[in-house]
Design an enzyme around this catalytic site. Structure first.
Site, mmCIF file in Angstrom:
data_model
loop_
_atom_site.group_PDB
_atom_site.id
_atom_site.type_symbol
_atom_site.label_atom_id
_atom_site.label_comp_id
_atom_site.label_asym_id
_atom_site.label_seq_id
_atom_site.Cartn_x
_atom_site.Cartn_y
_atom_site.Cartn_z
ATOM 1 N N ASP A 42 9.616 -8.184 2.216
ATOM 2 C CA ASP A 42 9.650 -6.857 2.113
ATOM 3 C C ASP A 42 11.010 -6.555 1.311
ATOM 4 O OD1 ASP A 42 8.061 -4.331 3.677
ATOM 5 O OD2 ASP A 42 9.899 -3.672 2.561
ATOM 6 N N ASP A 68 11.332 -8.753 -3.350
ATOM 7 C CA ASP A 68 10.703 -7.743 -4.195
ATOM 8 C C ASP A 68 9.328 -8.660 -4.772
ATOM 9 O OD1 ASP A 68 9.851 -5.831 -6.236
ATOM 10 O OD2 ASP A 68 11.707 -4.742 -6.081
ATOM 11 N N VAL A 69 8.363 -7.945 -4.676
ATOM 12 C CA VAL A 69 7.056 -8.468 -5.465
ATOM 13 C C VAL A 69 7.163 -8.596 -6.791
ATOM 14 C CG1 VAL A 69 5.544 -8.260 -3.451
ATOM 15 C CG2 VAL A 69 5.586 -6.575 -5.240
ATOM 16 N N ASN A 95 -0.139 -7.291 -0.038
ATOM 17 C CA ASN A 95 -0.303 -5.965 0.486
ATOM 18 C C ASN A 95 0.789 -4.860 -0.107
ATOM 19 O OD1 ASN A 95 -0.844 -3.975 2.868
ATOM 20 N ND2 ASN A 95 1.318 -4.604 3.213
ATOM 21 N N TYR A 178 -1.396 4.895 -9.796
ATOM 22 C CA TYR A 178 -2.158 4.367 -8.558
ATOM 23 C C TYR A 178 -3.403 4.139 -8.400
ATOM 24 C CZ TYR A 178 -2.457 3.839 -3.419
ATOM 25 O OH TYR A 178 -2.788 3.180 -2.306
ATOM 26 N N LYS A 182 -5.100 0.447 -8.396
ATOM 27 C CA LYS A 182 -5.793 -0.246 -7.238
ATOM 28 C C LYS A 182 -7.249 -0.655 -7.670
ATOM 29 C CE LYS A 182 -2.894 0.410 -3.708
ATOM 30 N NZ LYS A 182 -2.626 -0.797 -3.055
ATOM 31 N N THR A 213 1.254 5.930 8.032
ATOM 32 C CA THR A 213 2.476 4.710 7.872
ATOM 33 C C THR A 213 3.479 5.513 7.086
ATOM 34 O OG1 THR A 213 1.562 4.189 5.356
ATOM 35 C CG2 THR A 213 0.191 2.954 7.176
HETATM 36 P P1 NAI Z 1 4.228 1.589 3.854
HETATM 37 O O1 NAI Z 1 5.383 2.238 3.242
HETATM 38 O O2 NAI Z 1 4.245 1.972 5.408
HETATM 39 O O3 NAI Z 1 4.460 -0.185 3.802
HETATM 40 C C1 NAI Z 1 4.484 -0.635 2.351
HETATM 41 C C2 NAI Z 1 5.682 -1.691 2.607
HETATM 42 O O4 NAI Z 1 5.844 -2.287 1.417
HETATM 43 C C3 NAI Z 1 7.184 -1.101 2.852
HETATM 44 O O5 NAI Z 1 7.827 -1.768 4.031
HETATM 45 C C4 NAI Z 1 7.781 -1.124 1.496
HETATM 46 O O6 NAI Z 1 9.343 -1.339 1.639
HETATM 47 C C5 NAI Z 1 7.236 -2.628 1.047
HETATM 48 N N1 NAI Z 1 7.402 -2.434 -0.468
HETATM 49 C C6 NAI Z 1 7.422 -1.648 -1.362
HETATM 50 N N2 NAI Z 1 7.469 -1.965 -2.639
HETATM 51 C C7 NAI Z 1 7.596 -3.158 -2.529
HETATM 52 C C8 NAI Z 1 8.216 -4.233 -3.529
HETATM 53 N N3 NAI Z 1 8.225 -4.144 -4.846
HETATM 54 N N4 NAI Z 1 8.088 -5.723 -2.957
HETATM 55 C C9 NAI Z 1 8.132 -6.016 -1.561
HETATM 56 N N5 NAI Z 1 7.841 -4.899 -0.699
HETATM 57 C C10 NAI Z 1 7.576 -3.877 -0.909
HETATM 58 O O7 NAI Z 1 2.879 1.941 3.486
HETATM 59 P P2 NAI Z 1 1.445 1.250 3.757
HETATM 60 O O8 NAI Z 1 0.466 2.554 3.702
HETATM 61 O O9 NAI Z 1 1.490 0.488 5.001
HETATM 62 O O10 NAI Z 1 0.976 0.525 2.475
HETATM 63 C C11 NAI Z 1 0.364 -0.742 2.354
HETATM 64 C C12 NAI Z 1 -0.544 -0.888 1.312
HETATM 65 O O11 NAI Z 1 -1.799 0.018 1.890
HETATM 66 C C13 NAI Z 1 -0.242 -0.476 0.137
HETATM 67 O O12 NAI Z 1 -0.656 -1.507 -0.870
HETATM 68 C C14 NAI Z 1 -1.082 0.805 0.028
HETATM 69 O O13 NAI Z 1 -1.080 1.185 -1.576
HETATM 70 C C15 NAI Z 1 -2.165 0.465 0.738
HETATM 71 N N6 NAI Z 1 -2.880 1.634 1.130
HETATM 72 C C16 NAI Z 1 -2.480 2.359 2.268
HETATM 73 C C17 NAI Z 1 -3.129 3.635 2.539
HETATM 74 C C18 NAI Z 1 -2.529 4.540 3.826
HETATM 75 O O14 NAI Z 1 -3.454 5.546 3.947
HETATM 76 N N7 NAI Z 1 -1.557 4.276 4.166
HETATM 77 C C19 NAI Z 1 -4.675 3.995 2.104
HETATM 78 C C20 NAI Z 1 -4.896 2.712 1.003
HETATM 79 C C21 NAI Z 1 -4.347 1.901 0.742
#
Ligand code: NAI
Length: 276
Positions: A42, A68-69, A95, A178, A182, A213
């Site tokens: 992360d 960082d990814v 993810n 976005y 996706k 989240t």
């Molecule tokens: P979140 O913000 O709670 O978790 C995402 C994590 O990814 C965070 O800890 C963040 O620091 C980390 N992150 C961000 N950029 C990064 C990078 N460049 N390198 C490494 N880590 C990085 O968000 P959530 O909701 O858990 O999102 C996870 C995945 O689920 C994402 O791909 C999001 O697009 C997808 N998603 C989420 C939905 C939702 O309703 N929460 C719906 C559909 C998809």
């Protein structure tokens, strides 16, 4: 095969990008609590430290790395080091992702003109487009690449991409980048699935609907936002991250041995209404 064997992930080597929060954290917990060895990657230094310590407190085999990814050399290094440490790499979750706004509050609105004008396609900032694509699409490519390099020689593995119901439906509130990222990630997943299935590597995607989240600044944690969302969902509520764990275990284990190249929606019935 017993029921326990079917979903067994004990001893598996696992990497989760964006593992310190939300859906990625739930994946990490699901695998670790069933005996897998999990490395969470992360960018959020504070959160990765806190969550790693918390999960280790349960006696689970979890480690965290700040990566960082979009940083390709660091990604390849950490994948190689983790595979060497575990002596195997069984499951990788691609993810990590961001929602650059205007944010979840506006997501349910079909009225695209209700958005701030900076998100209109003719005004959409090049830097914002690049930033989202870099993380949400290129980051998935780098993750799949690093995973495949480390899995192919063992001729087994699972790669699970977090896409979104936004890969196939359009809504007013999230913005062009976005949606494109996706949809791209979903098709990239299918192509990788075709390429890698002959090497014993199953590639699939989880397409979440609205989960509570920290994405988009944690907007979805505001009760008024949840209430607004819930009205538009057949199930009449947003999801808790706990609810993604079953699908994570299914796609990580022998239980999904014949599931290849599919995007499984977990969305409370959103698609029944033809949209988010
Ligand atoms: P979140 O913000 O709670 O978790 C995402 C994590 O990814 C965070 O800890 C963040 O620091 C980390 N992150 C961000 N950029 C990064 C990078 N460049 N390198 C490494 N880590 C990085 O968000 P959530 O909701 O858990 O999102 C996870 C995945 O689920 C994402 O791909 C999001 O697009 C997808 N998603 C989420 C939905 C939702 O309703 N929460 C719906 C559909 C998809």
């Amino acid at each position: 095969m017993t029921k326990t064997d079917l979903f067994d992930v004990k001893g598996y080597g696992v990497i989760v990008t964006g593992g310190a929060s939300g859906i990625g954290l739930a994946y990490s917990e699901a695998l670790a609590e069933h005996g897998a060895r999990v490395t969470m990657l992360d960018v959020n230094q504070e959160r990765i430290a806190t969550e790693t310590a918390r999960l280790r407190g349960f006696g689970w085999d979890v480690r965290g790395e700040v990566v960082d990814v979009t940083d390709k050399p660091s990604m390849h290094r950490v994948f190689d080091e983790t595979t060497a440490l575990y002596g195997r790499l069984d499951v990788v979750f691609a993810n990590a992702g961001i929602d650059p706004g205007p944010g979840f509050a506006g997501w349910v609105s079909a009225d695209v003109d209700a958005r701030p004008q900076e998100y209109a396609i003719e005004n959409y900032a090049e830097e914002r487009w690049r930033h989202v694509l870099d993380i949400n699409l290129d980051g998935v490519f780098t993750t799949i690449k690093a995973a495949a390099r480390n899995m192919k020689s063992r001729r087994s593995g699972r790669i699970i991409v977090t896409t979104s119901i936004a890969s196939t439906t359009n809504t007013g509130g999230i913005g062009a980048a976005y949606m494109a990222a996706k949809a791209g990630a979903a098709h990239l997943m299918r192509n990788a699935a075709l390429e890698l299935v002959g090497y014993g590597i199953n590639v699939n995607a989880i397409a979440p609907g609205p989960f509570i989240t920290n994405i988009a600044g944690g907007h979805s944690k505001i009760p008024a936002v949840q209430e607004e969302f819930s009205k538009h969902l057949p199930i009449k509520r947003m999801a808790q991250t706990e609810e993604i764990k079953g699908l994570a275990l299914l796609l990580s284990s022998q239980a999904s041995s014949f599931i290849v190249g599919v995007e499984i929606a977990i969305d409370g019935g959103s698609k029944l209404l033809g949209g988010g």
